[in-house]
Design an enzyme around this catalytic site. Structure first.
Site, PDB file in Angstrom:
ATOM      1  N   SER A 313       0.315 -22.271  -3.545  1.00  0.00           N
ATOM      2  CA  SER A 313       1.229 -21.222  -3.991  1.00  0.00           C
ATOM      3  C   SER A 313       1.984 -20.567  -2.826  1.00  0.00           C
ATOM      4  CB  SER A 313       0.440 -20.203  -4.826  1.00  0.00           C
ATOM      5  OG  SER A 313       1.282 -19.330  -5.499  1.00  0.00           O
ATOM      6  N   ASP A 324       9.996 -26.932   7.441  1.00  0.00           N
ATOM      7  CA  ASP A 324      11.387 -27.366   7.243  1.00  0.00           C
ATOM      8  C   ASP A 324      12.344 -26.748   8.260  1.00  0.00           C
ATOM      9  OD1 ASP A 324      10.613 -28.923   5.157  1.00  0.00           O
ATOM     10  OD2 ASP A 324      11.855 -27.953   3.633  1.00  0.00           O
ATOM     11  N   LYS A 338       1.125 -26.074  -6.137  1.00  0.00           N
ATOM     12  CA  LYS A 338       1.518 -25.112  -7.182  1.00  0.00           C
ATOM     13  C   LYS A 338       2.873 -24.516  -6.797  1.00  0.00           C
ATOM     14  CE  LYS A 338       0.371 -20.860  -9.635  1.00  0.00           C
ATOM     15  NZ  LYS A 338       1.524 -20.033  -9.284  1.00  0.00           N
TER      16      LYS A 338
END
Length: 414
Positions: A313, A324, A338
């Site tokens: 999560s 990234d 999730k």
């Protein structure tokens, strides 16, 4: 001519009477809804307006409401049952109803303190089984050796297959010092019965230490156990303190961190980034919102993040954002997966409703739900006890040290 006028008058009068009769039918007040029906309608409207899947699991959502309201609702419990029936048709374990007690408990949990066994749990969307996401650090569950992905088959002898997520959580909570028995299933092992003594669980989510590598590099070790309301402030304080002590690199340990507040994940990403997108959110209209970093970061020192199957999560939002943006290397195992965002609504009678309103994507538009995030360096590890974390027995931690040492050697050459 007079006959024609009389005939026209009769037709006109009869039409007028028919119109008045229809108008009286339309304007008659509808049957007043009971308090229970109003609550069901309130939930239906919130889901109708905000739920991520505009097909409502490929069904006529208005018909679902109609069918639920056809049955008599004598009291609050009947209304709660009707709401749960309605939500179950969505086949989404994260869109759920919380009675007033469960709603208060959830607010306490995210605010920083609870009493129980210290397990973060989820329903596996594919198997329908109750799964452990992660035990809370220092909790009775962690001390008893319960691990991420363990399946809870029974609580106090009651099968969990017929329990909602919140019913299961409520059965595990209780006064400090009381006992609860769980039947646990684990891959490759026989079913095990575990007796736990409930305790007060302090949710200080940050553990921090300054350590020195074999090469003499001062490394700040930060372990974040969940994303509650305290997490961002506590982590910022820990980073600032480690900076003053001379930390030259960092390891952020998100293993077995089941997530928590989305906003806490975003705020913590901002502690590490000068600029860049942190996460995109996509709702049912396909509209992408985004959260950005606006700097300055608290430190530009090299960073490695430790992740495993219990990293879920908000943890995945943080890990994905820093990976990234090229801010951190990830080490460990592919994360839980999730990638759905819930919003919490307080209902008119003090109960609550959690609704999946969006999904999230990483800055490079990776969809994490059910897929997880793959680390830059994949390293599997047998379960550790708390004393072994961050020691020579912790191969993921040792791999993080190697990456930081390589970085510092390169930095030294340049």
């Amino acid at each position: 001519m007079g006959f024609m006028n009389k005939q026209f008058f009769r037709v006109g009068f009869s039409l007028l009477m028919a119109f008045c009769l229809a108008l009286s039918i339309i304007t008659q007040p509808a049957m007043a809804l009971t308090a229970q029906q109003k609550l069901v309608s309130e939930v239906w409207r919130i889901v109708n307006r905000t739920y991520l899947d505009e097909t409502f699991n490929h069904q006529n959502w208005a018909l679902v409401r109609q069918q639920v309201l056809e049955k008599p609702l004598s009291d609050s419990n009947a209304a709660y049952g009707a709401i749960q029936t309605m939500l179950k048709s969505l086949d989404d374990p994260f869109t759920r109803f919380l009675d007033p007690e469960q709603y208060r408990s959830l607010q306490v949990n995210t605010s920083g303190e609870l009493t129980g066994v210290g397990l973060q749990i989820a329903l596996n969307a594919e198997t329908g089984k109750l799964e452990v996401v992660a035990p809370i650090a220092g909790s009775p569950a962690e001390k008893a050796g319960i691990r991420p992905r363990d399946r809870i088959l029974k609580i106090e002898g009651i099968p969990t297959e017929n329990l909602t997520l919140d019913e299961a959580a409520t059965k595990m909570r209780g006064p400090s010092g009381s006992l609860v028995t769980l039947l646990i299933e684990r891959d490759g092992e026989a079913e095990t019965e575990i007796r736990l003594t409930r305790d007060r669980i302090t949710l200080n989510p940050v553990i921090s230490q300054l350590r020195v590598s074999e090469q003499g590099t001062p490394i700040g070790y930060l372990r974040l156990t969940q994303f509650n309301a305290n997490a961002s402030t506590e982590l910022a304080n820990a980073i600032s303190s480690l900076e003053k002590k001379g930390a030259a690199a960092y390891i952020l340990d998100l293993r077995n961190n089941p997530g928590g507040l989305l906003q806490a994940g975003i705020e913590i990403a901002r502690l590490w980034l000068d600029s860049g997108t942190i996460v995109y959110t996509v709702n049912r209209q396909g509209i992408q919102g985004s959260f950005e970093a606006y700097g300055p970061a608290l430190t530009d020192d090299p960073l490695v993040i430790l992740v495993n199957q219990g990293t879920a999560s908000a943890s995945e939002i943080l890990a994905g954002a820093l990976q990234d943006n090229g801010r951190a290397k990830l080490v460990g195992e592919t994360t839980f997966g999730k990638g759905l965002i819930q919003s919490l609504f307080e209902l008119s009678d003090g109960s609550g409703l959690a609704v999946t309103i969006a999904k999230y994507e990483t800055p490079q538009h990776r969809d994490i739900n059910k897929l997880g995030i793959k680390p830059d360096k994949v390293i599997s590890q047998a379960p550790l006890n708390r004393e072994q974390i961050g020691t020579t027995a912790d191969v993921q931690y040792q791999a993080a040290l190697e990456i930081l040492n390589e970085n510092s050697v390169v930095a030294g050459k340049t």
